[in-house]
Design an enzyme around this catalytic site. Structure first.
Site, PDB file in Angstrom:
ATOM      1  CD  GLU A  89      -3.001  -1.046   2.225  1.00 10.43           C
ATOM      2  OE1 GLU A  89      -4.180  -0.765   1.944  1.00 10.43           O
ATOM      3  OE2 GLU A  89      -2.611  -1.268   3.382  1.00 10.43           O
ATOM      4  CG  HIS A 108      -2.559   1.894   6.355  1.00  6.65           C
ATOM      5  ND1 HIS A 108      -3.899   2.219   6.404  1.00  6.65           N
ATOM      6  CD2 HIS A 108      -2.507   0.602   5.959  1.00  6.65           C
ATOM      7  CE1 HIS A 108      -4.622   1.175   6.034  1.00  6.65           C
ATOM      8  NE2 HIS A 108      -3.791   0.171   5.774  1.00  6.65           N
ATOM      9  CG  HIS A 110      -4.888  -2.916   9.419  1.00  8.40           C
ATOM     10  ND1 HIS A 110      -4.270  -4.012   8.837  1.00  8.40           N
ATOM     11  CD2 HIS A 110      -4.893  -1.956   8.460  1.00  8.40           C
ATOM     12  CE1 HIS A 110      -3.934  -3.725   7.592  1.00  8.40           C
ATOM     13  NE2 HIS A 110      -4.298  -2.477   7.344  1.00  8.40           N
ATOM     14  CG  HIS A 176      -8.129  -1.411   4.969  1.00  2.00           C
ATOM     15  ND1 HIS A 176      -7.765  -0.961   3.723  1.00  2.00           N
ATOM     16  CD2 HIS A 176      -6.975  -1.830   5.546  1.00  2.00           C
ATOM     17  CE1 HIS A 176      -6.454  -1.111   3.555  1.00  2.00           C
ATOM     18  NE2 HIS A 176      -5.950  -1.626   4.659  1.00  2.00           N
TER      19      HIS A 176
END
Length: 251
Positions: A89, A108, A110, A176
């Protein structure tokens, strides 16, 4: 603080980004091997957490796992990616940094509670006050949602996510996780922690039969600005100590 620096000796930045990855893991926002942090260090250069031959997960990230690459994922320097691969990503980081000159760092992660709250239709709202002043202000400004539960692995999907994010510091990714963007790695991580905290509280309140109510305007107006030295500096030292303690227990 970890902010962008002149392209050159990035030893300290690598170590501090690695520590920030361990903070994410210690907080439960990036369990296992998923999640990454990037820092802009040049016009087309970033330091980013990569996966190497001795991958053990974010909670065990070392400075060696932080690699110097272009926004398109090419190695910057001989041997920079030997045995390492950039995140699938990476476009997620690249497009936020391209679109947002105010942003230096992208996280980023989760967080399960954030994913669960969003799937339950619970928005991130300013339901608290002095409990978390920066988080309350962030929530009051709105936390948008990118409504696709996809791996943001190419520019097309990354541009969709960036459009959903707009000028906000955090965007949720349905099914996500989240993306957090800020002027420093510390701030980007602390934003993610605040969103996760509000998501956890929201789930607990609704599961107990309670109703979520936004902080009244008059209470919002009373919240003081405690300054970056407290809200970022002191908070970050706590997070580093917390992560160090978690790592010692794991070992």
């Amino acid at each position: 603080m970890v902010t962008s620096s002149a392209y050159g000796d990035l030893t300290t930045a690598r170590a501090e980004i690695a520590a920030a990855c361990r903070v994410l893991a210690a907080r439960g926002l990036a369990d296992g091997i998923l999640g990454h942090i990037s820092l802009r260090v040049g016009e087309d250069a970033i330091l980013v957490r990569c996966r190497g031959p001795r991958e053990r997960g974010l909670g065990f990230t070392t400075a060696e796992d932080i690699r110097l690459v272009t926004l398109d994922g090419a190695a910057l320097g001989e041997g920079e990616l030997d045995g390492y691969s950039v995140p699938n990503e990476l476009p997620l980081h690249a497009e936020v940094l391209r679109a947002r000159p105010d942003v230096e760092a992208v996280v980023h992660a989760h967080p399960p509670a954030v994913v669960a709250a969003d799937l339950a239709g619970i928005r991130i709202r300013p339901i608290v006050g002095a409990y978390d002043i920066p988080g309350t202000r962030l929530a009051a400004g709105g936390v948008p949602v990118y409504p696709r539960g996809v791996l943001v692995r190419n520019q097309r999907l990354a541009l969709e996510m960036t459009a959903a994010m707009g000028e906000r510091p955090v965007v949720l990714l349905r099914g996500h996780g989240l993306t957090s963007a800020a002027a420093s790695v510390e701030q980007a991580v602390l934003q993610a922690v605040s969103v996760d905290t509000i998501a956890r509280l929201s789930l607990t309140i609704t599961a107990s039969g309670g109703t979520l109510l936004d902080l009244p305007d008059e209470d919002m107006a009373e919240l003081p600005d405690l300054g970056a030295g407290f809200t970022t500096g002191v908070a970050w030292r706590h997070e580093l100590a917390r992560a160090e303690g978690s790592l010692r227990q794991a070992d």
